[in-house]
Design an enzyme around this catalytic site. Sequence first.
Site, PDB file in Angstrom:
ATOM      1  N   CYS A   1       0.834  -1.205   0.000  1.00 54.65           N
ATOM      2  CA  CYS A   1       0.000   0.000   0.000  1.00 54.65           C
ATOM      3  C   CYS A   1       0.871   1.259   0.000  1.00 54.65           C
ATOM      4  CB  CYS A   1      -0.990  -0.032   1.160  1.00 54.65           C
ATOM      5  SG  CYS A   1      -2.398   1.080   0.917  1.00 54.65           S
TER       6      CYS A   1
ATOM      7  N   HIS B   1      -3.635  -5.372   1.192  1.00 55.73           N
ATOM      8  CA  HIS B   1      -3.357  -5.676   2.598  1.00 55.73           C
ATOM      9  C   HIS B   1      -3.744  -7.131   2.871  1.00 55.73           C
ATOM     10  CE1 HIS B   1      -2.341  -1.685   4.009  1.00 55.73           C
ATOM     11  NE2 HIS B   1      -3.413  -1.189   3.422  1.00 55.73           N
TER      12      HIS B   1
END
Length: 517
Positions: free
Chosen positions: A334, A445
């Site tokens: 991310c 994630h």
Amino acid sequence: MAKAIMLQGTSSNVGKSVLAAALCRIFHRNGYRVSPFKSQNMALNSGATPDGGEMGRAQIVQAMAAGVVPRVEMNPILLKPTAHASSQVIVLGRPVGNLGAREYHGHFNQKLWSRVEEAYAFLEREFEIIVIEGAGSPAEINLKAGEIANMRVARMAGAPVLLVADIDRGGALAAVVGTLELLEPEERVMVAGIIINKFRGDLDLLKPALDFLESRTGKPVLGVIPFLPDHGLPEEDSVVLEGVTGRSTGAGEVEIAVIKLPCISNFTDFDALEREKGVNLRYVEAASDLGNPDLVILPGSKNTIGDLLWLRCQGLETAIKELAGRGTPIIGICGGYQMLGKEIRDPEHVETDVEMIKGLDLLPIKTVFQTSKATNQVRGVVTGSGPFLGPLQGQEVQGYEIHMGASFLLDGRPAFKITSRGGRLVTLDDGALAGEGRIWGTYIHGILDNDSLRHQVISVLRARRGLPARPGMLNFMAEQERRLDILAGEVARHLDLGRLAAIMGLERPLVWTGHDN
């Protein structure tokens, strides 16, 4: 109407979230339909619900303990710190803006109370028991007039309150007595009992203190819960990383360094790695502590540009690039993925007034921040090449994405292809690779929660050290379920379940029927 119990603490980090998860599992094993609830949560660890809402990771784990699908109503307000005294405000899973602490606590949070009531009313219709978690302490005088997380919630729900104190940090008796003294008389009546948490030692030596506490406060001590350092559940906030900087979280044959960014988010991405035998995972915030690890991971961040500037000032950018030049594998997730690219643009000042900043230039991507936020559970397949991803091409992975902005691949192939996003069939590229596949990044994630991918990463690191593959590696989801049962079993053995059932007005006794061995 659902029965409710509320856990409030003498301070933050006394173990409310973990105890709430344990209670959810105990009630679930007793055949109740149970839901967690936390009206307002401040945390950088969050996750995505099946319908694309964002909520606190702690409540997602509590929902897992309860055997139910997480819903944003379980955590209607989520505050994600973006900088000192400023947070992104998430209401029922959607961002509504960034606010300073003074502005939020001054008046904005009062506007959200009706959303809290609506969320709780929904859960009350759907479930038999609601386990409510407070925030911080109910005795924070400076915030009490406008609080929407503790006694106001207990009154709304008609929930008896159990006050939790952390005896491991010292001063637990004073904290309990002081908290009760600072409550209003009508609030004090709502406290039905006390839980002493994180105890280690001889319970017989503690008994005089417990007798004093009950005599002094008039409240029963429902249980003394032992210190459980290895409960293995995702932690709620980065306060748990304090004191581990530069040190290992365990001993192992391969060493993984996670950069401890000032605004690190979703460090639960590394829980599965920490659980693997033979892995030494440590958090690093100084170039002098980086050393020569087998793998460097740049984690997610709630302030990517600010953390990239910090990385640069700390000398970590130079150190990471030197390691990459020597062949050390690098992974970015991310915000860390964005940092590894060539540049990041923020034309709408989503994060800062900096409109463009150069990245580490280790991945062939450019990132542009946008005001819209992507929060989705995702599924996809591995498309990348190289030692980590090449052997897994075509295998399915799953996780979730929480980010503002998009990254554009300038060269080469993506690391993954997203095939399902928020339950919708899609075909989207994700991630990038460089350095013959030794360097890669993704927006997903939980990517390392995928057993086959995590095992492949560890096997490659072991092979680079001349070590054989380790048999019997972790099944992470099964391990989480097992540890929830172990946790609930420990709490059930040290908590007066009969008195708890009476306090809640339950019609049948509570017993522990889990598999906690």
